[in-house]
Design a protein around this motif. Sequence first.
Motif, PDB file in Angstrom:
ATOM      1  N   VAL A  78     -11.974  10.028  44.715  1.00 50.39           N
ATOM      2  CA  VAL A  78     -11.226   9.060  45.519  1.00 50.39           C
ATOM      3  C   VAL A  78     -12.162   8.008  46.099  1.00 50.39           C
ATOM      4  N   ALA A  79     -13.310   8.446  46.600  1.00 48.32           N
ATOM      5  CA  ALA A  79     -14.289   7.500  47.150  1.00 48.32           C
ATOM      6  C   ALA A  79     -14.782   6.537  46.072  1.00 48.32           C
ATOM      7  N   LYS A  80     -14.915   7.016  44.862  1.00 46.79           N
ATOM      8  CA  LYS A  80     -15.382   6.151  43.780  1.00 46.79           C
ATOM      9  C   LYS A  80     -14.372   5.069  43.467  1.00 46.79           C
ATOM     10  N   THR A  81     -13.086   5.431  43.435  1.00 48.75           N
ATOM     11  CA  THR A  81     -12.056   4.413  43.194  1.00 48.75           C
ATOM     12  C   THR A  81     -11.989   3.421  44.342  1.00 48.75           C
ATOM     13  N   GLN A  82     -12.222   3.879  45.569  1.00 47.57           N
ATOM     14  CA  GLN A  82     -12.221   2.955  46.705  1.00 47.57           C
ATOM     15  C   GLN A  82     -13.347   1.940  46.606  1.00 47.57           C
ATOM     16  N   ARG A  83     -14.530   2.387  46.195  1.00 49.42           N
ATOM     17  CA  ARG A  83     -15.646   1.446  46.022  1.00 49.42           C
ATOM     18  C   ARG A  83     -15.360   0.439  44.913  1.00 49.42           C
ATOM     19  N   TYR A  84     -14.701   0.912  43.872  1.00 48.83           N
ATOM     20  CA  TYR A  84     -14.372   0.020  42.766  1.00 48.83           C
ATOM     21  C   TYR A  84     -13.371  -1.056  43.203  1.00 48.83           C
ATOM     22  N   VAL A  85     -12.357  -0.659  43.962  1.00 45.59           N
ATOM     23  CA  VAL A  85     -11.366  -1.617  44.463  1.00 45.59           C
ATOM     24  C   VAL A  85     -12.023  -2.617  45.411  1.00 45.59           C
ATOM     25  N   LEU A  86     -12.952  -2.131  46.237  1.00 44.46           N
ATOM     26  CA  LEU A  86     -13.647  -3.023  47.166  1.00 44.46           C
ATOM     27  C   LEU A  86     -14.436  -4.091  46.406  1.00 44.46           C
ATOM     28  N   SER A  87     -15.100  -3.704  45.336  1.00 45.16           N
ATOM     29  CA  SER A  87     -15.862  -4.682  44.550  1.00 45.16           C
ATOM     30  C   SER A  87     -14.940  -5.690  43.872  1.00 45.16           C
ATOM     31  N   LEU A  88     -13.757  -5.226  43.409  1.00 45.24           N
ATOM     32  CA  LEU A  88     -12.795  -6.145  42.794  1.00 45.24           C
ATOM     33  C   LEU A  88     -12.298  -7.170  43.807  1.00 45.24           C
TER      34      LEU A  88
END
Length: 334
Positions: A78-88
């Motif tokens: 979940v944390a990994k997907t959150q970081r990915y969304v933040l970068s997008l």
Amino acid sequence: MNNTSKYISELLYRYECVILPGFGAFLTRRQPATIQESTNTFYPPKKLISFNSQLQNNDGLLANYIASAENISYTDAVAKTQRYVLSLNEKMAQGQRIELDNIGAFFTSVEDTLQFEPFEKVNYLTEAFGLNSFVSPTINREVEIKREIYKEEVEAIEEVIPLTFTPEKRSERPYLQYAAIAAIVIGIGGFFGLKQISDNTISYNNQEWQKANQEIENTIQEATFEIANPLPAINLNLLKEDENSGSEEASTESEVISGKYHVVAGAFRIASNADKKVQKLKAKGFDARIIGINKYGLHQVVYESYENRIAALQALRKIKKEQSSKAWLFVQEL
């Protein structure tokens, strides 16, 4: 390295909706084979990809898949997907065009709205595996207007040798008139016959279309949602408006439903379908019940509820083996 877009692409082969929590959902819709007449190109059936920014709640599908693929915990996924969304979001704020491999591109329009442009090079329809588009050569049909050719030949002959007809040599053929009338009558009858056949065909197609729509609707109503790896336990504490009335209601609910581990049999949009499912399960000896309505507005039906997680998992394995492989474990305090 963040491979979230790769995992989304892999899930689109199997699911019609893949949600990237906090960003939006990628949806697929089946399109039949098509022909482009201008270029004589034949295209196989495929899945069309669209994007809905309103669906942002985490359904656990992507996180569970990442956790399984990278052998990490659900929380880390979940944390990994959150970081990915933040970068997008940071790149979009800077006005950059973002491309997700094999999925599509995101960019901001002049009206400052998020736009999605899907890629066409990948076909996510597994049934069309190995089928590629191809161009057929143009078929030229030579139409000979023989009547015009004969007319020109006759005119050329008449210029050299004029043809004359005398009343003695010409004979009346009245039967040709009757033949012409008969041909007209037969043509009119054939027209109305073809019209009747066409009307019957249209009526039959409409009936079959209605049957197909009804079958699709029934399939949607009885749809169940299956997740291979169950989500972690989530405990929900409900606030009580009045202590006395709340305690009485809590005691009543505890008598009806006990246990926070529920083996789910299905979810139904129509309540009557959920009641029918409960009766079928009770007939098989299960303590089935409806445990409420989920966030999608579906009535959830369970085989049984358990206080102990181990007992619930044992029951789930048995039900998957003997009853339905689509059963799954839902954890929630009711």
